[in-house]
Scaffold this motif. Structure first.
Motif, PDB file in Angstrom:
ATOM      1  N   ALA A  66       9.167   1.190   0.986  1.00  0.00           N
ATOM      2  CA  ALA A  66       8.660  -0.074   0.422  1.00  0.00           C
ATOM      3  C   ALA A  66       7.140  -0.111   0.286  1.00  0.00           C
ATOM      4  N   THR A  67       6.419   0.566   1.171  1.00  0.00           N
ATOM      5  CA  THR A  67       4.958   0.578   1.076  1.00  0.00           C
ATOM      6  C   THR A  67       4.544   1.202  -0.258  1.00  0.00           C
ATOM      7  N   VAL A  68       5.214   2.303  -0.581  1.00  0.00           N
ATOM      8  CA  VAL A  68       4.892   3.025  -1.817  1.00  0.00           C
ATOM      9  C   VAL A  68       5.393   2.239  -3.032  1.00  0.00           C
ATOM     10  N   THR A  69       6.572   1.654  -2.896  1.00  0.00           N
ATOM     11  CA  THR A  69       7.120   0.810  -3.972  1.00  0.00           C
ATOM     12  C   THR A  69       6.125  -0.283  -4.353  1.00  0.00           C
ATOM     13  N   ALA A  70       5.530  -0.916  -3.335  1.00  0.00           N
ATOM     14  CA  ALA A  70       4.606  -2.029  -3.596  1.00  0.00           C
ATOM     15  C   ALA A  70       3.409  -1.548  -4.413  1.00  0.00           C
ATOM     16  N   ILE A  71       2.885  -0.377  -4.071  1.00  0.00           N
ATOM     17  CA  ILE A  71       1.721   0.158  -4.794  1.00  0.00           C
ATOM     18  C   ILE A  71       2.108   0.455  -6.242  1.00  0.00           C
ATOM     19  N   LEU A  72       3.281   1.064  -6.418  1.00  0.00           N
ATOM     20  CA  LEU A  72       3.751   1.380  -7.773  1.00  0.00           C
ATOM     21  C   LEU A  72       4.030   0.100  -8.567  1.00  0.00           C
ATOM     22  N   THR A  73       4.515  -0.918  -7.892  1.00  0.00           N
ATOM     23  CA  THR A  73       4.868  -2.174  -8.570  1.00  0.00           C
ATOM     24  C   THR A  73       3.664  -2.812  -9.248  1.00  0.00           C
TER      25      THR A  73
END
Ligand SMILES: *Cc1c(COP(=O)(O)O)cnc(C)c1O
Length: 348
Positions: A66-73
């Motif tokens: 989720a940490t990486v998902t947030a950055i990509l989002t």
């Protein structure tokens, strides 16, 4: 009629603002803003800083997806850093090597409840004018001087039922001392409205639910007590399993002093992780894996150009990590049972 049609709906009502006040007090920040999840806490924090296309955000390669998902989002590029092998957290050296002219923020992840070395991280980030957004989703109540969520410009929490402070469903919060950022996050969680009927951002509907706030207000009172019990359990495992570490068959997490570790998870490492997990399962013990595939080897990050071998510490941890049961409600007999079976596996 007035009594039948209350002016205040249960959306962002008194339970939410009361919880926000109490949670901010617990963390030691001026503000806490309740949002829909820990992932949204990260997304809205990044957006509140205006981070998006063309920006780089540094985080640890062994974090939850989720940490990486947030950055990509938000359209930014995640720049991953292999964690320190002893603590499995982001260290200042790896961070310095990953900084570029496009770095806008760093997201230290207090993985398993262990604080990252925040003083040197804050120093490096201040020197390079980079914002710090803590991912404290696993670290409610961890403290070293300050509490998790009170070191960075913004702190992000999840209240997923599995976390140290868990609701009965999804929830999250952002903590900060910056009134302006807190105000922006209040707008961003509420369809971008500055006030009713005035929509100034394109933003999601991501509010902390009032029913969850009611649950969280009660559970917050127990957080420190529960974390103390988690540390007791960790000390118990460390004592009972020490001989296996001496024999070189099992690695145990370090026990930092005081309240630095919230022990969301008690993560051990072994070359025989999968066999051990299966053996424990057959004896009625559920041990989890956090996490079997690191973010850089997930399909979602394919466009970033990372591959196998890029982050050896994160990859070894994905292969070798096992989380022993560590809930505050476990009693000593249950812990003895876990230890007896871990010994049984290695001595068989
Ligand atoms: C749980 C978690 C999240 C995401 O929180 P959700 O509430 O599930 O969206 C983010 N980062 C870390 C490290 C987590 O453990």
């Amino acid at each position: 009629l007035k009594r039948m049609v209350p002016e205040e709906t249960p959306i962002l009502g008194e339970p939410v603002s009361a919880f926000e006040r109490e949670f901010a007090t617990q963390v030691g920040t001026a503000h806490a803003v309740g949002v829909g999840s820990g992932t949204d806490a990260l997304v809205l924090s990044l957006r509140s800083l205006g981070i998006g296309d063309g920006d780089e955000v540094i985080t640890a390669a062994n974090t939850f997806a989720a940490t990486v998902t947030a950055i990509l989002t938000v359209g930014a590029r995640p720049v991953l850093v292999d964690p320190d092998p002893d603590t499995l957290t982001l260290g200042p050296d790896g961070l310095v090597r990953a900084l570029t002219g496009s770095t806008r923020a760093v997201i230290p992840v207090h993985l398993y409840g262990r604080l990252c070395p925040m003083p040197p991280i804050l120093e490096v980030c201040a020197q390079h004018d980079v914002s710090v957004i803590e991912d404290a989703a696993q670290a409610h109540g961890a403290r070293d001087g300050r509490a998790a969520g009170a070191f960075g410009r913004l702190g992000c929490f999840s209240f997923h039922p599995s976390k140290n402070l868990g609701a009965f469903g999804d929830g999250g919060a952002v903590t900060t001392n910056d009134s302006e950022l807190a105000g922006t996050i209040r707008e961003l969680r509420n369809l971008g409205q500055r006030r009713k009927h005035e929509f100034i951002h394109v933003a999601p509907n991501s509010k902390l639910d009032s029913l969850q706030a009611v649950v969280l207000r009660v559970k917050l009172r127990y957080l420190d007590r529960w974390n103390t019990r988690r540390r007791e359990i960790a000390a118990f495992y460390a004592r009972e399993l020490a001989v296996l570490e001496r024999d070189g068959v099992l690695e145990l997490p370090e026990l930092p002093r005081g309240e630095e570790h919230a022990f969301h998870l008690f993560a051990v490492h072994s070359d025989r992780r999968d066999e051990l997990r299966q053996f424990l399962k057959e004896h009625g013990i559920n041990a989890g894996v956090h996490y079997p595939v690191p973010p850089h080897l997930q399909p979602m990050t394919r466009g970033l150009g990372y591959g196998r071998g890029d982050f050896p510490v994160a990859e070894a941890s994905a292969r070798r990590e096992l989380s022993l049961p560590i809930a505050p409600e476990l009693d000593d007999a249950q812990l003895h049972f876990v230890c007896k079976n871990v010994h049984g596996f290695f001595h068989a």
